[in-house]
Design an enzyme around this catalytic site. Structure first.
Site, PDB file in Angstrom:
ATOM      1  N   SER A 134      -8.282   3.154  -2.987  1.00 36.01           N
ATOM      2  CA  SER A 134      -8.374   3.736  -2.408  1.00 36.01           C
ATOM      3  C   SER A 134      -8.834   5.011  -2.396  1.00 36.01           C
ATOM      4  O   SER A 134      -8.513   5.884  -3.221  1.00 36.01           O
ATOM      5  CB  SER A 134      -6.916   3.600  -1.367  1.00 36.01           C
ATOM      6  OG  SER A 134      -6.696   3.545  -0.693  1.00 36.01           O
TER       7      SER A 134
ATOM      8  N   TYR B 139       1.842   2.280  -4.150  1.00 37.03           N
ATOM      9  CA  TYR B 139       0.487   2.260  -3.282  1.00 37.03           C
ATOM     10  C   TYR B 139      -0.454   3.278  -4.259  1.00 37.03           C
ATOM     11  O   TYR B 139      -1.073   2.784  -4.909  1.00 37.03           O
ATOM     12  CB  TYR B 139       0.374   2.346  -2.201  1.00 37.03           C
ATOM     13  CG  TYR B 139      -1.395   1.991  -1.517  1.00 37.03           C
ATOM     14  CD1 TYR B 139      -1.342   0.692  -1.632  1.00 37.03           C
ATOM     15  CD2 TYR B 139      -1.550   3.223  -1.110  1.00 37.03           C
ATOM     16  CE1 TYR B 139      -2.608   0.484  -0.789  1.00 37.03           C
ATOM     17  CE2 TYR B 139      -2.914   2.254  -0.933  1.00 37.03           C
ATOM     18  CZ  TYR B 139      -3.690   0.402  -1.198  1.00 37.03           C
ATOM     19  OH  TYR B 139      -4.793   0.555  -0.512  1.00 37.03           O
TER      20      TYR B 139
HETATM   21  P1  NAD Z   1      -6.027  -7.776   3.406  1.00 32.21           P
HETATM   22  O1  NAD Z   1      -4.200  -8.046   3.197  1.00 32.21           O
HETATM   23  O2  NAD Z   1      -6.500  -8.214   4.478  1.00 32.21           O
HETATM   24  O3  NAD Z   1      -5.586  -8.731   2.212  1.00 32.21           O
HETATM   25  C1  NAD Z   1      -5.978  -8.586   0.683  1.00 32.21           C
HETATM   26  C2  NAD Z   1      -6.241 -10.517  -0.050  1.00 32.21           C
HETATM   27  O4  NAD Z   1      -4.981  -9.627  -1.584  1.00 32.21           O
HETATM   28  C3  NAD Z   1      -5.487 -11.438   1.610  1.00 32.21           C
HETATM   29  O5  NAD Z   1      -6.869 -12.446  -0.069  1.00 32.21           O
HETATM   30  C4  NAD Z   1      -4.480 -12.177   0.507  1.00 32.21           C
HETATM   31  O6  NAD Z   1      -4.272 -13.359  -0.290  1.00 32.21           O
HETATM   32  C5  NAD Z   1      -4.896 -11.767  -1.869  1.00 32.21           C
HETATM   33  N1  NAD Z   1      -3.512 -11.508  -2.614  1.00 32.21           N
HETATM   34  C6  NAD Z   1      -2.546 -10.635  -2.098  1.00 32.21           C
HETATM   35  N2  NAD Z   1      -1.462 -10.737  -3.141  1.00 32.21           N
HETATM   36  C7  NAD Z   1      -2.222 -10.956  -3.805  1.00 32.21           C
HETATM   37  C8  NAD Z   1      -1.565 -12.175  -5.523  1.00 32.21           C
HETATM   38  N3  NAD Z   1      -0.655 -12.186  -5.556  1.00 32.21           N
HETATM   39  N4  NAD Z   1      -2.309 -13.243  -5.191  1.00 32.21           N
HETATM   40  C9  NAD Z   1      -4.084 -13.172  -5.418  1.00 32.21           C
HETATM   41  N5  NAD Z   1      -3.828 -12.800  -4.359  1.00 32.21           N
HETATM   42  C10 NAD Z   1      -2.978 -11.641  -3.627  1.00 32.21           C
HETATM   43  O7  NAD Z   1      -5.732  -6.681   2.615  1.00 32.21           O
HETATM   44  P2  NAD Z   1      -6.970  -5.617   2.779  1.00 32.21           P
HETATM   45  O8  NAD Z   1      -6.914  -4.456   2.775  1.00 32.21           O
HETATM   46  O9  NAD Z   1      -7.953  -6.224   2.407  1.00 32.21           O
HETATM   47  O10 NAD Z   1      -7.428  -4.933   1.180  1.00 32.21           O
HETATM   48  C11 NAD Z   1      -7.938  -5.360  -0.250  1.00 32.21           C
HETATM   49  C12 NAD Z   1      -8.153  -3.971  -0.720  1.00 32.21           C
HETATM   50  O11 NAD Z   1      -8.536  -3.489  -0.389  1.00 32.21           O
HETATM   51  C13 NAD Z   1      -6.615  -4.056  -1.550  1.00 32.21           C
HETATM   52  O12 NAD Z   1      -6.483  -3.232  -2.558  1.00 32.21           O
HETATM   53  C14 NAD Z   1      -5.839  -2.664  -0.734  1.00 32.21           C
HETATM   54  O13 NAD Z   1      -5.033  -1.802  -1.699  1.00 32.21           O
HETATM   55  C15 NAD Z   1      -7.540  -1.559  -1.219  1.00 32.21           C
HETATM   56  N6  NAD Z   1      -7.717  -0.561   0.503  1.00 32.21           N
HETATM   57  C16 NAD Z   1      -7.301  -1.232   1.649  1.00 32.21           C
HETATM   58  C17 NAD Z   1      -7.702  -0.291   2.943  1.00 32.21           C
HETATM   59  C18 NAD Z   1      -7.439  -0.087   4.170  1.00 32.21           C
HETATM   60  O14 NAD Z   1      -7.741   0.295   4.680  1.00 32.21           O
HETATM   61  N7  NAD Z   1      -7.673  -1.660   4.686  1.00 32.21           N
HETATM   62  C19 NAD Z   1      -7.667   0.757   1.776  1.00 32.21           C
HETATM   63  C20 NAD Z   1      -8.187   0.986   1.134  1.00 32.21           C
HETATM   64  C21 NAD Z   1      -8.242   0.092   0.184  1.00 32.21           C
END
Ligand code: NAD
Length: 261
Positions: free
Chosen positions: A143, A156
């Site tokens: 991130s 985080y």
């Molecule tokens: P999201 O909540 O849409 O998806 C998260 C996914 O992780 C889901 O499929 C959920 O079932 C799974 N998950 C959660 N806990 C779990 C566990 N214990 N075991 C297995 N699966 C698990 O989130 P997102 O926004 O798509 O985030 C995905 C990644 O991207 C994360 O690592 C997040 O930190 C990173 N990220 C997101 C953003 C953003 O703006 N959305 C920005 C930077 C980084």
């Protein structure tokens, strides 16, 4: 580019960014192992539809990546059913927002375990198979918060900085091989993880969700636009390509200008 014959495991791919990346990999012909909570059958069907009838195989493993033995079981499943993992995308992640002195200890522990320790475990368990095949890609979804901080996100930000450190070490330890390890650092992407933060922000103000969304972007992301899961999927494909083979140990931001400030 064709990834036909390669198998990709994408953790946390039943939603958001992970699903977007899984769809891009499936479109490129890779076999895809999905992972994550929720209705897996609908997601497997969605990814299989994109793969098409001549495309790769699609599976799902329900490992909770906060549990080491479940990660080991998922890697064993990949070896048994798919002949091992060629592309590992460590994407599963959660968020919790609170000032550090009020940060619940159990939330700290689960963020460190899901967002950071799981990356260590899936990497150490997948690397021997990649070394045996002589090729591999490890792509960690970090991130912008792996490179800079923000208030309220102690666990985080700590976990994501850790992911970038781990990425550098694995990038160095595989530097003379055809295995690469890199991190991608997205800015705001409109997924359930971020929608939750927008809703909290709107509830604390006047309830206007669209206004909260605009304000969230304006605070950090100069483009005033969200990064999209397909854009992240394309970056993953580039890192899997021959052109990406000398990108090693990098933390690649894709953030609408967030980190240029
Ligand atoms: P999201 O909540 O849409 O998806 C998260 C996914 O992780 C889901 O499929 C959920 O079932 C799974 N998950 C959660 N806990 C779990 C566990 N214990 N075991 C297995 N699966 C698990 O989130 P997102 O926004 O798509 O985030 C995905 C990644 O991207 C994360 O690592 C997040 O930190 C990173 N990220 C997101 C953003 C953003 O703006 N959305 C920005 C930077 C980084």
């Amino acid at each position: 580019m064709s990834l036909h014959g390669k198998t990709a495991l994408v953790t946390g791919s039943t939603s958001g960014i992970g699903l977007g990346i899984a769809l891009s990999l499936a479109k490129s012909g890779a076999n895809v192992i999905l992972n994550g909570f929720g209705d897996a059958s609908a997601v497997v069907a969605e990814v299989a539809a994109v793969a098409g009838k001549d495309g790769g195989k699609v599976g799902h493993h329900p490992a909770d990546v906060s549990k080491v033995e479940q990660i080991a079981d998922m890697v064993a499943y990949a070896e048994r059913e798919f002949g091992g993992i060629d592309i590992l995308v460590n994407n599963a992640g959660i968020q919790y927002v609170s000032p550090v002195e009020e940060f619940p200890v159990e939330r700290w522990d689960s963020i460190i375990s899901i967002n950071l320790s799981s990356v260590f475990h899936s990497t150490r368990l997948s690397l021997p198979g990649m070394r045996a095949k002589g090729w591999g890609r490890i792509i960690n979804i970090a991130s912008t918060h792996g490179l800079v901080g923000s208030t309220g996100k102690a666990a985080y930000v700590a976990a994501k900085h850790g992911v970038i450190g781990l990425t550098k070490v694995v990038g160095l330890e595989t530097a003379t091989t055809q295995i690469t390890c890199n991190a991608i650092c997205p800015g705001w992407v409109l997924t359930p993880l971020v929608q939750q933060q927008i809703d909290t922000r709107a509830a604390a103000a006047d309830g206007d969700v669209e206004k909260a969304k605009r304000e969230l972007l304006a605070e950090k992301q100069p483009s005033l636009e969200f990064v999209t899961p397909p854009q992240l999927g394309e970056l993953v494909l580039f890192l899997c390509s021959e052109a990406g083979s000398q990108v090693r140990g990098a933390a690649w931001n894709i953030d609408g200008g967030w980190l240029a400030q």
